[in-house]
Design a protein around this motif. Structure first.
Motif, PDB file in Angstrom:
ATOM      1  N   SER A 134       0.813  -1.212   0.000  1.00  0.00           N
ATOM      2  CA  SER A 134       0.000   0.000   0.000  1.00  0.00           C
ATOM      3  C   SER A 134       0.848   1.265   0.000  1.00  0.00           C
ATOM      4  N   MET A 135       2.099   1.161   0.479  1.00  0.00           N
ATOM      5  CA  MET A 135       2.976   2.336   0.510  1.00  0.00           C
ATOM      6  C   MET A 135       4.340   1.949  -0.019  1.00  0.00           C
ATOM      7  N   THR A 136       4.984   2.880  -0.653  1.00  0.00           N
ATOM      8  CA  THR A 136       6.355   2.641  -1.083  1.00  0.00           C
ATOM      9  C   THR A 136       7.253   2.756   0.140  1.00  0.00           C
ATOM     10  N   SER A 137       8.485   2.292   0.031  1.00  0.00           N
ATOM     11  CA  SER A 137       9.406   2.372   1.170  1.00  0.00           C
ATOM     12  C   SER A 137       9.700   3.821   1.538  1.00  0.00           C
ATOM     13  N   THR A 138       9.720   4.720   0.563  1.00  0.00           N
ATOM     14  CA  THR A 138       9.943   6.142   0.846  1.00  0.00           C
ATOM     15  C   THR A 138       8.787   6.705   1.659  1.00  0.00           C
ATOM     16  N   GLU A 139       7.565   6.315   1.280  1.00  0.00           N
ATOM     17  CA  GLU A 139       6.402   6.796   2.026  1.00  0.00           C
ATOM     18  C   GLU A 139       6.405   6.261   3.443  1.00  0.00           C
ATOM     19  N   LYS A 140       6.803   4.986   3.607  1.00  0.00           N
ATOM     20  CA  LYS A 140       6.882   4.417   4.954  1.00  0.00           C
ATOM     21  C   LYS A 140       7.908   5.162   5.792  1.00  0.00           C
ATOM     22  N   ALA A 141       9.066   5.454   5.203  1.00  0.00           N
ATOM     23  CA  ALA A 141      10.126   6.164   5.929  1.00  0.00           C
ATOM     24  C   ALA A 141       9.636   7.537   6.367  1.00  0.00           C
ATOM     25  N   GLU A 142       8.906   8.212   5.484  1.00  0.00           N
ATOM     26  CA  GLU A 142       8.393   9.534   5.837  1.00  0.00           C
ATOM     27  C   GLU A 142       7.372   9.430   6.952  1.00  0.00           C
ATOM     28  N   GLU A 143       6.513   8.401   6.900  1.00  0.00           N
ATOM     29  CA  GLU A 143       5.498   8.238   7.929  1.00  0.00           C
ATOM     30  C   GLU A 143       6.128   7.918   9.277  1.00  0.00           C
ATOM     31  N   GLU A 144       7.197   7.110   9.264  1.00  0.00           N
ATOM     32  CA  GLU A 144       7.847   6.710  10.503  1.00  0.00           C
ATOM     33  C   GLU A 144       8.794   7.779  11.048  1.00  0.00           C
ATOM     34  N   LYS A 145       9.060   8.816  10.278  1.00  0.00           N
ATOM     35  CA  LYS A 145       9.972   9.873  10.715  1.00  0.00           C
ATOM     36  C   LYS A 145       9.405  10.572  11.943  1.00  0.00           C
ATOM     37  N   LEU A 146      10.247  10.734  12.913  1.00  0.00           N
ATOM     38  CA  LEU A 146       9.823  11.392  14.148  1.00  0.00           C
ATOM     39  C   LEU A 146       9.681  12.892  13.927  1.00  0.00           C
ATOM     40  N   PRO A 147       8.780  13.537  14.659  1.00  0.00           N
ATOM     41  CA  PRO A 147       8.681  14.989  14.571  1.00  0.00           C
ATOM     42  C   PRO A 147       9.869  15.638  15.281  1.00  0.00           C
ATOM     43  N   THR A 148      10.125  16.896  14.950  1.00  0.00           N
ATOM     44  CA  THR A 148      11.157  17.638  15.670  1.00  0.00           C
ATOM     45  C   THR A 148      10.620  17.983  17.058  1.00  0.00           C
ATOM     46  N   ILE A 149      11.483  18.504  17.917  1.00  0.00           N
ATOM     47  CA  ILE A 149      11.049  18.899  19.260  1.00  0.00           C
ATOM     48  C   ILE A 149       9.922  19.919  19.168  1.00  0.00           C
ATOM     49  N   SER A 150      10.099  20.924  18.323  1.00  0.00           N
ATOM     50  CA  SER A 150       9.087  21.973  18.190  1.00  0.00           C
ATOM     51  C   SER A 150       7.777  21.416  17.638  1.00  0.00           C
ATOM     52  N   GLU A 151       7.861  20.530  16.652  1.00  0.00           N
ATOM     53  CA  GLU A 151       6.645  19.928  16.095  1.00  0.00           C
ATOM     54  C   GLU A 151       5.923  19.097  17.147  1.00  0.00           C
ATOM     55  N   PHE A 152       6.672  18.364  17.944  1.00  0.00           N
ATOM     56  CA  PHE A 152       6.076  17.521  18.974  1.00  0.00           C
ATOM     57  C   PHE A 152       5.336  18.370  20.007  1.00  0.00           C
ATOM     58  N   THR A 153       6.000  19.390  20.533  1.00  0.00           N
ATOM     59  CA  THR A 153       5.362  20.207  21.572  1.00  0.00           C
ATOM     60  C   THR A 153       4.174  20.996  21.023  1.00  0.00           C
ATOM     61  N   SER A 154       4.210  21.341  19.736  1.00  0.00           N
ATOM     62  CA  SER A 154       3.119  22.147  19.176  1.00  0.00           C
ATOM     63  C   SER A 154       1.814  21.364  19.007  1.00  0.00           C
ATOM     64  N   VAL A 155       1.885  20.037  18.957  1.00  0.00           N
ATOM     65  CA  VAL A 155       0.659  19.256  18.804  1.00  0.00           C
ATOM     66  C   VAL A 155       0.170  18.646  20.117  1.00  0.00           C
ATOM     67  N   ASP A 156       0.955  18.766  21.174  1.00  0.00           N
ATOM     68  CA  ASP A 156       0.567  18.228  22.474  1.00  0.00           C
ATOM     69  C   ASP A 156      -0.069  19.350  23.297  1.00  0.00           C
ATOM     70  N   LYS A 157      -1.346  19.188  23.641  1.00  0.00           N
ATOM     71  CA  LYS A 157      -2.075  20.237  24.376  1.00  0.00           C
ATOM     72  C   LYS A 157      -1.454  20.533  25.737  1.00  0.00           C
ATOM     73  N   GLY A 158      -0.739  19.577  26.303  1.00  0.00           N
ATOM     74  CA  GLY A 158      -0.082  19.790  27.591  1.00  0.00           C
ATOM     75  C   GLY A 158       1.076  20.776  27.518  1.00  0.00           C
ATOM     76  N   PHE A 159       1.482  21.124  26.293  1.00  0.00           N
ATOM     77  CA  PHE A 159       2.570  22.084  26.078  1.00  0.00           C
ATOM     78  C   PHE A 159       2.081  23.357  25.377  1.00  0.00           C
ATOM     79  N   SER A 160       0.818  23.674  25.462  1.00  0.00           N
ATOM     80  CA  SER A 160       0.293  24.834  24.708  1.00  0.00           C
ATOM     81  C   SER A 160       0.945  26.148  25.137  1.00  0.00           C
ATOM     82  N   ILE A 161       1.218  26.317  26.415  1.00  0.00           N
ATOM     83  CA  ILE A 161       1.863  27.557  26.881  1.00  0.00           C
ATOM     84  C   ILE A 161       3.321  27.576  26.422  1.00  0.00           C
ATOM     85  N   LEU A 162       4.004  26.445  26.541  1.00  0.00           N
ATOM     86  CA  LEU A 162       5.386  26.350  26.069  1.00  0.00           C
ATOM     87  C   LEU A 162       5.458  26.646  24.573  1.00  0.00           C
ATOM     88  N   THR A 163       4.514  26.126  23.813  1.00  0.00           N
ATOM     89  CA  THR A 163       4.487  26.369  22.367  1.00  0.00           C
ATOM     90  C   THR A 163       4.340  27.858  22.065  1.00  0.00           C
TER      91      THR A 163
END
Length: 195
Positions: free
Chosen positions: A35-64
């Motif tokens: 269903s996905m090419t290996s490139t698409e899988k690699a992109e999906e499995e790629k971890l977010p950056t620190i800033s991306e991670f904190t920006s989507v976690d509601k527990g860090f809304s003030i920090l963001t």
């Protein structure tokens, strides 16, 4: 009669040989298309950056909000390796009334940046890395922050305990949250550098 029996045995033997030589038919199915090419899988499995991670976690809304107001978002999205000692919303809510709102004002950008840099270590260090350094440091170890100041780390049981330059302390709550450019450890207190 003998010829008839020989003939029957010959036919039976021939049928038996033919049956034994035929391999059972395999049910050959076409392989299921991936269903996905290996490139698409690699992109999906790629971890977010620190800033991306904190920006989507509601527990860090003030920090963001603070990261965006201080222009450190680019740093925490960059290629460098970092560890952020990330205060959760509750940590900011423990500050004196109106302090967070004041820090988020454009005229206080430098002060906010200094406080946030005090929560960032310019290398990726896990909880275990800190624990090993504490043991080798005979009970405590200074951790140099992005702003060039130090937070002192020690151990309380299995937990890492930090003390800032103002004497405030906090245990790391959640540790070793992995981002593509480092680690996130959470705090329940905003650490403050000396001015």
């Amino acid at each position: 009669m003998k010829i008839k029996n020989i003939f029957l045995y010959a036919i039976s033997g021939l049928l038996l040989l033919t049956a034994c030589n035929q391999a059972p038919k395999e049910d050959k199915k076409e392989p299921i298309a991936q269903s996905m090419t290996s490139t698409e899988k690699a992109e999906e499995e790629k971890l977010p950056t620190i800033s991306e991670f904190t920006s989507v976690d509601k527990g860090f809304s003030i920090l963001t909000s603070a990261i965006e107001a201080s222009d450190l978002k680019e740093v925490l999205n960059g290629d460098g390796r970092f560890t952020i000692l990330a205060p959760i919303n509750l940590a900011f809510e423990k500050m004196p009334e109106g302090a967070v709102e004041k820090l988020l004002l454009p005229e206080n950008k430098d002060q906010l940046s200094d406080i946030l840099k005090y929560h960032i270590i310019p290398s990726a260090i896990s909880k275990e890395d800190i624990a090993i350094a504490v043991r080798e440091g005979r009970g405590s170890v200074p951790l140099k922050t992005l702003g060039g100041k130090f937070i002192t780390a020690s151990l309380k049981g299995d937990s890492v305990f930090l003390i800032d330059e103002m004497g405030n302390g906090s245990t790391l709550i959640t540790t070793d949250v992995e981002a593509s450019n480092g680690f996130i450890h959470t705090l329940e207190v905003v650490m403050m550098p000396k001015e």
